[in-house]
Design a protein around this motif. Structure first.
Motif, short mmCIF file in Angstrom:
data_model
loop_
_atom_site.label_atom_id
_atom_site.label_comp_id
_atom_site.label_asym_id
_atom_site.label_seq_id
_atom_site.Cartn_x
_atom_site.Cartn_y
_atom_site.Cartn_z
N ASN A 312 -28.15 -30.33 -15.46
CA ASN A 312 -28.76 -29.15 -16.09
C ASN A 312 -30.17 -28.93 -15.55
OD1 ASN A 312 -29.31 -27.01 -17.79
ND2 ASN A 312 -29.57 -28.27 -19.62
N ALA A 313 -30.94 -30.03 -15.46
CA ALA A 313 -32.31 -29.92 -14.96
C ALA A 313 -32.34 -29.44 -13.52
CB ALA A 313 -33.02 -31.27 -15.09
N LEU A 314 -31.44 -29.96 -12.70
CA LEU A 314 -31.41 -29.58 -11.28
C LEU A 314 -30.96 -28.13 -11.11
CD1 LEU A 314 -29.97 -32.81 -9.60
CD2 LEU A 314 -32.33 -31.98 -9.59
N ALA A 315 -30.06 -27.68 -11.99
CA ALA A 315 -29.63 -26.28 -11.93
C ALA A 315 -30.83 -25.36 -12.20
CB ALA A 315 -28.52 -26.02 -12.95
N CYS A 316 -31.67 -25.74 -13.17
CA CYS A 316 -32.87 -24.96 -13.45
C CYS A 316 -33.89 -25.10 -12.33
CB CYS A 316 -33.48 -25.40 -14.78
SG CYS A 316 -32.45 -25.03 -16.22
N ALA A 317 -34.01 -26.33 -11.80
CA ALA A 317 -34.97 -26.57 -10.71
C ALA A 317 -34.61 -25.74 -9.48
CB ALA A 317 -35.01 -28.05 -10.36
N SER A 318 -33.31 -25.57 -9.23
CA SER A 318 -32.91 -24.80 -8.05
C SER A 318 -33.38 -23.36 -8.14
CB SER A 318 -31.38 -24.86 -7.88
OG SER A 318 -30.73 -24.17 -8.93
N ARG A 319 -33.41 -22.80 -9.39
CA ARG A 319 -33.90 -21.43 -9.57
C ARG A 319 -35.41 -21.37 -9.34
NH1 ARG A 319 -32.20 -17.44 -12.69
NH2 ARG A 319 -33.78 -17.76 -14.30
N ILE A 320 -36.13 -22.42 -9.77
CA ILE A 320 -37.58 -22.44 -9.54
C ILE A 320 -37.87 -22.55 -8.05
CG2 ILE A 320 -39.73 -23.66 -10.04
CD1 ILE A 320 -38.42 -24.73 -12.58
N PHE A 321 -37.13 -23.43 -7.36
CA PHE A 321 -37.38 -23.62 -5.93
C PHE A 321 -36.95 -22.41 -5.11
CE2 PHE A 321 -37.23 -28.27 -7.04
CZ PHE A 321 -38.57 -28.49 -6.76
N SER A 322 -35.95 -21.68 -5.59
CA SER A 322 -35.58 -20.46 -4.87
C SER A 322 -36.73 -19.45 -4.93
CB SER A 322 -34.31 -19.84 -5.46
OG SER A 322 -34.54 -19.35 -6.77
N LEU A 323 -37.50 -19.48 -6.05
CA LEU A 323 -38.71 -18.65 -6.15
C LEU A 323 -39.80 -19.17 -5.21
CD1 LEU A 323 -40.61 -16.57 -7.56
CD2 LEU A 323 -41.04 -18.31 -9.30
N LEU A 324 -40.00 -20.49 -5.21
CA LEU A 324 -41.05 -21.08 -4.38
C LEU A 324 -40.77 -20.90 -2.88
CD1 LEU A 324 -41.70 -24.45 -6.28
CD2 LEU A 324 -43.15 -22.43 -6.24
N GLU A 325 -39.49 -20.77 -2.53
CA GLU A 325 -39.13 -20.68 -1.11
C GLU A 325 -39.05 -19.23 -0.61
OE1 GLU A 325 -35.53 -22.87 -1.15
OE2 GLU A 325 -36.55 -24.81 -1.37
N GLU A 326 -39.32 -18.28 -1.50
CA GLU A 326 -39.37 -16.90 -1.05
C GLU A 326 -40.53 -16.72 -0.06
OE1 GLU A 326 -37.69 -14.06 -1.45
OE2 GLU A 326 -36.10 -15.07 -2.58
N GLU A 327 -40.28 -15.93 0.96
CA GLU A 327 -41.31 -15.70 1.97
C GLU A 327 -42.51 -15.00 1.35
OE1 GLU A 327 -41.68 -16.49 5.19
OE2 GLU A 327 -39.88 -17.74 5.04
N PRO A 328 -43.72 -15.57 1.53
CA PRO A 328 -44.92 -14.89 1.01
C PRO A 328 -45.26 -13.68 1.87
CG PRO A 328 -45.54 -16.83 2.25
CD PRO A 328 -44.03 -16.82 2.21
N GLU A 329 -46.32 -13.01 1.48
CA GLU A 329 -46.81 -11.89 2.29
C GLU A 329 -47.05 -12.36 3.72
OE1 GLU A 329 -49.36 -8.88 -0.45
OE2 GLU A 329 -50.24 -10.84 -0.13
N SER A 330 -46.96 -11.44 4.65
CA SER A 330 -47.21 -11.78 6.05
C SER A 330 -48.57 -12.45 6.19
CB SER A 330 -47.14 -10.53 6.92
OG SER A 330 -48.06 -9.56 6.47
N SER A 331 -48.71 -13.30 7.18
CA SER A 331 -49.92 -14.09 7.35
C SER A 331 -51.17 -13.20 7.33
CB SER A 331 -49.86 -14.88 8.65
OG SER A 331 -49.68 -14.01 9.74
#
Length: 583
Positions: A312-331
């Motif tokens: 359960n925790a890893l399922a929630c963590a995967s959603r958080i990490f999918s947010l963290l791994e989104e490409e930020p604004e261009s350099s």
């Protein structure tokens, strides 16, 4: 579990471990304390067995030795409890620091995400990831640290102690125990995707609640209550179904493993009872083996529960990490803008929100320093998009935008945006005092500067009537929409930037105040390049140049008088607002 799901779960677990790795010393201390606590606990059955063996026969009990063993048991239990208590303190600190780090990184990452990501995802879903999913992750990690370490050490320790007592029974337990493990693994392997669906449904529910409560007046005004309730019921039903499936499968783990463990316990008891008459085992020795068999099998139950919670925790963590791994604004470039004059040039700019839907095509504009440029046109023609491109909230697909001859891609976003003063139709007032809301762009401003800016924006009249004046703490309903907009205008009046963007800046203000604000803006715009987006065309009659936009392109441009003389699209727009049409 499919290979893809298993791989996803393992990858998420590795990412969590990277955050935990920052606290490796706490992790090592927790493992050591778990070992100490468990070993002390495991030695207790031996002392109990020795005490039992001091009961030789009727009237043949060695009480002095029994009391020695009992005192030793009390001391070991106290030491084990103290070690366990300290271990739990360390686990709590390690867990909540880890989740704090993840949340902090998530908030910082959200601040550098492109607006396109925020446009595609609901606010409620993002909030759910940062708050609810992180809470679930912390619960899973805490349970894992508390029980997983102790469980593994208990299994290893009991094996050593059991082999020292009776090899045959120990081997019997080792052979049968994997049955419990396989049962737990089979059940928990089906849990990850179910918990993932549960987390996604919870995010959708949070998003809907945030949307409906934030716009309750509109919901009630248009009689949308029943439809919104129906939407909530559908999502609530999805959440219920996902939760029931996830909890049902996870709840099977413990009773199934306990059933298998009880069978093993019975087999140990029966085997030991047969060995006692042969002299291969004493009664005290059998009690020790039964205690160890129970302690050896118990961690498998605990670990199976931990695995379920971790899924359960890893399922929630995967959603958080999918947010963290989104490409930020261009350099971002490191260049700066100094002594800005306000010479803005837009050359052959094209932009699309969606690749196959053109919006702005081959847009060209030159704004000389101190000029007032007004943008008008029907809804959806690209006016606000143009402002987003000026501020680099979005980057152009092709072409260039430059300020004082320097491409805005060559300067940092902070340097670019601090050169503009921006007042939008949508106001934003942060939680805090009136003063804190005004000095966002100029924290070092003095009291006199703040009051002067408030007087220029005509917000001082209502500010001084507030209970604590500038130090009044604002809540959601403390101010009217018009008063909020006046505060936003005050921010700009305080900063006095070299360039201005006014996007329907007086849309929520009454006509009398708007006339006074317009005079203040006239003074503010003196010598400053200004871009004015307006639907009420009366507010831009004095602009140096009016750009008439349609379908992402400039179709007419000139002063108000010239455009009226031309008799084109602008005149049609203007007359539609000020000329009464006979019925």
């Amino acid at each position: 579990m499919s290979k893809k799901t298993k791989s996803s779960s393992m990858e998420t677990f590795k990412k969590v471990l990277r955050f935990i790795g920052r606290y490796r010393f706490l992790l090592i201390a927790s493992i050591v304390l778990a070992a100490v606590s468990v070993i002390l606990q495991l030695y207790v059955p031996i002392l109990f067995g020795n005490a039992i063996d001091e009961i030789v026969a009727r009237n043949q009990v060695h009480f002095s030795k029994m009391w020695q063993y009992l005192w030793q048991i009390l001391i070991l239990a106290a030491l084990s409890g103290a070690a366990s208590w300290v271990m739990n303190l360390i686990n709590n600190r390690m867990t909540y620091r880890t989740v704090q780090d993840i949340r902090t990184k998530a908030i910082r990452h959200i601040q550098v995400l492109p607006l396109s990501y925020l446009d595609r995802h609901s606010t409620g879903d993002i909030i759910s990831r940062v708050i609810a999913d992180a809470d679930t992750l912390s619960d899973g990690l805490l349970l894992g640290f508390t029980q997983l370490f102790s469980g593994v050490v208990t299994i290893m320790g009991t094996l050593v102690f059991m082999f020292s007592k009776n090899v045959f029974i120990t081997l019997l337990i080792i052979v049968l125990t994997p049955l419990s493990f396989f049962v737990a693994k089979f059940i928990s392997s089906h849990s990850f995707q179910m918990f993932r669906r549960q987390s996604e449904a919870r995010g959708a529910q949070t998003a809907l609640i945030e949307e409906m409560i934030g716009n309750q007046k509109v919901v009630q005004a248009f009689g949308y209550e029943e439809k919104s309730s129906a939407r909530f019921s559908r999502i609530n039903e999805e959440l219920k179904e996902a939760s029931q499936h996830a909890i049902f499968y996870s709840s099977l783990t413990n009773p199934a493993t306990r059933f298998v463990n009880n069978l093993i316990y019975a087999a140990v008891a029966l085997t030991g009872a047969l060995l006692i008459p042969k002299g291969a085992l004493t009664v005290g020795g059998l009690s020790v083996m039964l205690a160890y068999a129970n302690q050896y099998m118990k961690p498998f139950n605990d670990i199976s529960s931990v695995i379920t919670e971790l899924q359960n925790a890893l399922a929630c963590a995967s959603r958080i990490f999918s947010l963290l791994e989104e490409e930020p604004e261009s350099s971002d470039a490191s260049g700066t803008l100094s002594d800005v004059k306000g010479n803005v040039a837009i050359e052959h700019v094209s932009f699309r929100y969606v690749p196959d839907k053109p919006l702005i095509e081959d847009f060209n504009l030159k704004a000389a320093p101190g000029r007032r440029i007004a943008l008008v046109g029907p809804t959806g023609c690209g006016k606000t998009t143009f402002i987003n491109l000026l501020m680099r909230f979005y980057d152009v697909d092709s072409g260039t935008i430059s300020v004082d001859g320097k491409s805005i891609r060559q300067v940092s976003r902070h340097a670019l945006r601090s050169s503009y003063g921006m007042v939008l139709q949508d106001t934003w007032i942060k939680s805090g005092t009136v003063r804190e809301n005004i000095i966002i762009g100029k924290p070092e401003a003095s009291e006199e500067e703040i009051i002067q800016a408030a007087k220029m924006s005509h917000s001082w009249e209502f500010i001084r009537r507030l209970p604590d004046g500038l130090d009044t703490i604002l809540k959601e309903d403390s101010l009217s929409q018009g008063q909020k907009q006046l505060l936003c205008i005050t921010r700009v009046m305080l900063c006095l930037p070299p360039m201005l963007i006014l996007d329907e800046a007086t849309s929520s203000i009454d006509t009398r105040t708007e006339l006074m604000i317009q005079k203040a803006f006239d003074r503010l715009m003196q010598g400053r390049t200004s871009f004015i987006v307006a639907h009420r065309l009366s507010t831009i009659r004095g602009a140096d140049e009016i750009l008439v936009m349609k379908d992402g392109s400039i179709i007419e441009q000139g002063t108000h008088e010239k455009l009226m003389e031309k008799g084109g699209f602008y005149k049609t727009l203007y007359n539609s607002q000020f000329v009464n049409t006979a019925e």
